[in-house]
Motif scaffolding. Structure first.
Motif, short mmCIF file in Angstrom:
data_model
loop_
_atom_site.label_atom_id
_atom_site.label_comp_id
_atom_site.label_asym_id
_atom_site.label_seq_id
_atom_site.Cartn_x
_atom_site.Cartn_y
_atom_site.Cartn_z
N ASP A 167 8.56 3.24 -11.75
CA ASP A 167 9.92 3.23 -11.26
C ASP A 167 10.17 1.96 -10.45
O ASP A 167 11.14 1.25 -10.66
CB ASP A 167 10.12 4.51 -10.40
CG ASP A 167 11.50 4.59 -9.82
OD1 ASP A 167 12.42 4.08 -10.45
OD2 ASP A 167 11.66 5.16 -8.71
N LYS A 168 9.24 1.69 -9.53
CA LYS A 168 9.40 0.48 -8.70
C LYS A 168 8.03 0.01 -8.22
O LYS A 168 7.02 0.69 -8.44
CB LYS A 168 10.30 0.80 -7.50
CG LYS A 168 9.82 1.94 -6.63
CD LYS A 168 10.81 2.14 -5.50
CE LYS A 168 10.35 3.13 -4.47
NZ LYS A 168 10.22 4.50 -4.85
N MET A 169 8.04 -1.16 -7.60
CA MET A 169 6.78 -1.68 -7.06
C MET A 169 6.46 -0.97 -5.74
O MET A 169 7.33 -0.85 -4.88
CB MET A 169 6.89 -3.19 -6.80
CG MET A 169 7.16 -4.02 -8.02
SD MET A 169 5.88 -3.91 -9.29
CE MET A 169 4.51 -4.72 -8.50
N VAL A 170 5.23 -0.51 -5.62
CA VAL A 170 4.82 0.17 -4.38
C VAL A 170 3.46 -0.38 -3.95
O VAL A 170 2.69 -0.86 -4.80
CB VAL A 170 4.70 1.71 -4.59
CG1 VAL A 170 6.04 2.36 -4.80
CG2 VAL A 170 3.75 2.05 -5.73
N PRO A 171 3.15 -0.29 -2.67
CA PRO A 171 1.81 -0.73 -2.24
C PRO A 171 0.73 0.15 -2.87
O PRO A 171 0.94 1.35 -3.05
CB PRO A 171 1.84 -0.52 -0.72
CG PRO A 171 3.27 -0.38 -0.35
CD PRO A 171 3.98 0.17 -1.54
N VAL A 172 -0.38 -0.46 -3.20
CA VAL A 172 -1.49 0.31 -3.78
C VAL A 172 -2.05 1.23 -2.69
O VAL A 172 -2.18 0.82 -1.53
CB VAL A 172 -2.59 -0.64 -4.30
CG1 VAL A 172 -3.72 0.13 -4.94
CG2 VAL A 172 -1.99 -1.63 -5.29
N ALA A 173 -2.37 2.46 -3.06
CA ALA A 173 -2.83 3.44 -2.06
C ALA A 173 -4.15 2.99 -1.44
O ALA A 173 -5.03 2.47 -2.14
CB ALA A 173 -3.02 4.79 -2.73
N PRO A 174 -4.30 3.20 -0.11
CA PRO A 174 -5.54 2.77 0.55
C PRO A 174 -6.81 3.30 -0.11
O PRO A 174 -7.79 2.59 -0.22
CB PRO A 174 -5.38 3.33 1.97
CG PRO A 174 -3.91 3.42 2.17
CD PRO A 174 -3.32 3.73 0.84
N SER A 175 -6.78 4.56 -0.57
CA SER A 175 -7.99 5.12 -1.18
C SER A 175 -8.38 4.31 -2.43
O SER A 175 -9.55 4.07 -2.70
CB SER A 175 -7.79 6.59 -1.54
OG SER A 175 -6.68 6.71 -2.41
N GLN A 176 -7.35 3.86 -3.15
CA GLN A 176 -7.63 3.08 -4.36
C GLN A 176 -8.14 1.68 -4.00
O GLN A 176 -9.06 1.16 -4.65
CB GLN A 176 -6.36 3.00 -5.21
CG GLN A 176 -6.69 2.78 -6.66
CD GLN A 176 -5.45 2.66 -7.53
OE1 GLN A 176 -4.32 2.70 -7.03
NE2 GLN A 176 -5.66 2.51 -8.81
N VAL A 177 -7.55 1.11 -2.96
CA VAL A 177 -8.00 -0.21 -2.51
C VAL A 177 -9.48 -0.13 -2.12
O VAL A 177 -10.29 -0.96 -2.51
CB VAL A 177 -7.14 -0.70 -1.31
CG1 VAL A 177 -7.71 -1.97 -0.73
CG2 VAL A 177 -5.70 -0.91 -1.75
#
Ligand SMILES: Nc1ncnc2c1ncn2[C@@H]1O[C@H](COP(=O)(O)OP(=O)(O)OP(=O)(O)O)[C@@H](O)[C@H]1O
Ligand SMILES: [Mg+2]
Length: 767
Positions: A490-500
């Protein structure tokens, strides 16, 4: 929608049993004289009658917690003095006067049943509220109607979300016209708040029982057939076993899987459940190479090794029928995955194994403990630390590809960016890049991984998507985040901390050429967010995924003989009941496929469900077309053919590369379907396997020489802003370097006021 039901509020728990009892006793209710005050009807039904004085006059759940200081007090008694005190504390002068007066005479009761009875007795329109008073009450009722807590509790008493607004509106009208002054004062003191919701809810239930008994009865039948509560009881054989669960709990690269696999290999029989085909294949190879016969079972392939008692499978394919000595469930935190979480939940609840090893981060530890209490399994927790700490390089790449080094893995979150980065690195530095992204077949990803791991060739840099976060053993010295934003459909969002964390943790693998792990960002502006993510503790998961068995869907479907499959899925989602620790997994793609397959006649419910869950990229029209064709041929009892030629050679441009990717996905889908339907209906399995292997090879060859600009699969459609702007990002600032001009994370995180990197330029960080 998934709802957490009746966990937190004991009065509501009682409400459920009360409503159930009420609804299941039709004849008695119908035989009551009419008009009979509904409250008395429900009381009579439960045995609370003047003829039965030994029972309390009102069921205890009707006492709202916030007003009963003593659990032994009854509605017949005057309200305790504390009640009056608590309402005066925040009240105005008039309220205070009222409280004083109530000490002299009995205070008007705020017991829900009393209030309800008073409302019932009052004449319609008996309350004359001022405009402002009316407005303030309306606000309370609006809050009530919108409260997620109310919606959950209403579901528990058989009022689904679709019906709730109507009932709330009627309840409000009923209430406003008859509201006694002391109740009005009380609600004004509470205002729109959880306390007001909890006060109103039992009154609301009484109102519903009186006004909507038929509807509630119908909804009950519906919801009972979509009842997903107590999922641990779905597996009686597993419940009959005394299982020992061992939770290997720790961050990435800490030896969790290694230790679990040691037990797996020692055992007489075992199953390893993987989150990815790729990882299942790795374990299959590793275990066989160590002399333990092991089979492989994924959606797309079944390799049976003679005499094997061990199997490596993808989590969705694990059998809950087979008995094992040891089972390993890898990446257990995926239980909380919105789409696939149910597969981990099912494995944990249903596996018939004496010993089950769970590997994962600490985010689901608490919920696993709770599940073990429900199942009666014994739980042992082994905590792990990273072999070597992860170090954040504060310098970053300063937006310049010249700072790329051997052993770097540059992580980007779209296929387009991956190829742009590869192109730039190969053009402006001496490095050669391997690439790994989700659309590549596992075989090609493995080929690219070994090309990168092998120190004796020129491919010393990896450019990868988040697909690199799990599974592959990679010799990564440093993980560099090209960006930390991702398009979420849908839109650009920050990557989730757990994934980082998961991705950054891939740097520095024990036993690899680079045992010390480093991580950083391409842009200085992104560094703060990276550090923030890495420093964040693991967030505790409160709900895990669940999905019904086919039999449950079938039972539910029987009530809607004329509904389309899509409608059925929506209705199930709307009416299903879940315990507080579970959510219903969503499957956005399934609805789109179900819609497309609506025109295919003659499929049974089970067949339709299978086609809908086939792995297909719903954004790829060619892949969707093939799925439709497979379903049509199948429904016409024709042998399903592949109807796709083999490409002539490796790709010469991005369009040809995309075509290879699509072709492999279609073959993979064909193989998946062949394992989910009768063999003779998909007779070209061998041919599909050979073609898939050859195409994976061609993909590998194509990537080795890929030096073209990426294309979009959805040509002609508007691209996300990030993609539109990505051309600008790579504008050369000097003749031989590239720079990305802005950090999207910075735009997302407007709350961070400080200058980028100002605290971090001094040195590296250990996290
Ligand atoms: N005791 C050990 N002896 C030798 N090698 C080990 C040992 N423990 C772990 N390793 C190696 O260290 C690497 C990381 O271990 P492992 O894959 O088990 O980590 P993990 O905690 O499961 O990480 P992830 O969360 O990334 O899956 C692997 O290559 C593994 O073979
Ligand atoms: Mg692991």
């Amino acid at each position: 929608m998934a709802a957490s039901l009746l966990r937190s509020h004991s009065s509501s728990r009682l409400a459920l049993s009360r409503v159930r009892a009420f609804l299941s006793s039709l004849p008695l209710l119908h035989s009551l004289p009419d008009p009979h005050p509904p409250i008395l009807r429900s009381q009579l039904e439960l045995g609370f009658s003047p003829q039965n004085p030994s029972l309390p006059p009102f069921p205890p759940w009707t006492k709202p917690r916030f007003f009963c200081s003593s659990s032994s007090s009854t509605a017949a008694e005057p309200a305790p003095a504390q009640d009056a005190d608590s309402s005066t504390a925040a009240g105005d002068e008039a309220t205070s006067e009222e409280a004083t007066a109530s000490e002299e005479s009995a205070a008007p009761s705020l017991e829900p049943l009393d209030v309800y009875r008073e409302l019932r007795r009052a004449d319609k329109g008996s309350t004359k509220l001022k405009r402002s008073e009316c407005d303030s009450l309306v606000k309370v009722f609006r809050g009530f109607a919108k409260s997620p807590w109310v919606s959950d509790q209403a579901l528990a008493v058989y009022i689904p979300a679709s019906f709730l607004p109507h009932v709330c509106r009627r309840f409000r009208e009923f209430f406003l016209r008859r509201c006694p002054p002391h109740v009005f004062r009380h609600l004004s003191t509470l205002g729109p708040s959880p306390e007001a919701d909890r006060f109103l809810f039992p009154i609301f239930v009484e109102f519903c029982l009186a006004e909507f008994p038929d509807e509630m009865r119908q909804f009950r039948t519906l919801m009972d057939s979509a009842d997903l509560t107590k999922p641990h009881t779905w597996f009686p054989f597993a419940r009959a076993m005394k299982r020992r669960i061992v939770y290997h709990c720790g961050p990435t690269n800490s030896g969790k899987t290694y230790n679990a696999l040691q037990r797996f290999m020692e055992a007489g029989s075992g199953v390893y459940c993987s989150p990815l085909r790729l990882l299942a294949m790795e374990v299959f190879d590793k275990v066989n190479s160590l002399g333990v016969y092991c089979s492989l079972h994924t959606g797309q392939e079944k390799k049976s090794v003679p005499f094997s008692n061990h199997v490596a499978c993808t989590i969705e394919m694990v059998s809950t029928e087979q008995l094992y000595d040891v089972a390993v469930i890898d990446e257990i935190q995926m239980m909380a995955d919105p789409t696939r979480g149910y597969a981990w939940t099912r494995a944990l609840l249903g596996l018939k194994a004496d010993e089950i090893h769970l590997c994962g981060d600490p985010s689901v530890l608490k919920i696993v403990k709770k599940i073990c209490r429900d199942t009666g399994d014994e739980l042992e927790v082994n905590h792990y630390e990273r072999f070597k700490p992860l170090v954040v390089e504060a310098k970053t790449l300063l937006g310049n590809f010249k700072n790329v080094r051997s052993g770097d893995c540059i992580v980007a979150f779209s296929r387009r960016e991956i190829f742009e980065v590869k192109l730039a690195i190969e053009k402006f530095t001496k490095h050669k890049c391997c690439v790994i992204y989700g659309a590549l077949p596992p075989e090609t990803r493995r080929q690219q991984a070994s090309l990168f791991n092998d120190q004796d060739n020129e491919y010393d840099v990896l450019v990868a998507s988040d697909a690199v976060g799990m599974g592959l053993n990679l010799n990564i010295r440093r993980v560099v985040f090209y960006s930390l934003s991702k398009y979420n459909g849908d839109k650009m969002v920050p990557v989730a901390p757990s994934q980082v964390k998961q991705i950054a943790g891939r740097a520095g693998r024990r036993g690899s050429a680079y045992p010390d792990g480093l991580t950083t960002t391409f842009l200085l502006d992104d560094l703060d967010y990276l550090i923030e993510c890495l420093q964040q503790p693991f967030q505790e998961v409160t709900k895990i995924g669940l999905f019904p068995f086919f039999e449950q869907v079938e039972l539910f479907a029987a009530q809607f003989p004329n509904a389309t499959f899509c409608e059925l899925l929506d209705k199930f989602r709307e009416n299903c009941r879940l315990d507080g620790n579970y959510f219903l997994c969503r499957n956005d793609g399934v609805n789109k496929v179900a819609n497309m397959l609506e025109k295919v006649q003659g499929l049974s419910l089970e067949e339709r469900l299978n086609f809908c869950f086939a792995p297909v990229n719903i954004r790829d029209p060619k892949a969707m077309y093939h799925l439709l064709r497979f379903a049509m041929h199948y429904s016409q009892n024709r042998p399903v053919g592949i109807a796709m030629g083999m490409p002539k050679g490796s790709a010469r441009n991005d369009a040809e590369l995309l075509d290879l990717e699509t072709k492999h996905q279609v073959l993979s889908m064909y193989l998946w379907l062949s394992h989910h339907f009768k063999e003779d209906t998909f007779p070209y399995v061998q041919k599909a396997e050979i073609m898939a292997t050859n195409i994976a090879d061609l993909l590998g060859q194509s990537l080795a020489k890929a030096c073209w600009k990426p294309e979009s699969r959805s040509q002609g459609k508007p691209r996300p802003i990030e993609e539109e702007n990505s051309q600008d990002k790579l504008k050369p600032v000097a003749k031989e370097s590239y720079e990305r001009p802005r950090s999207l994370i910075k735009a997302h995180k407007t709350k961070r006021q400080e200058q980028p990197g100002q605290h971090h330029l001094a040195g590296n960080f250990v996290v």
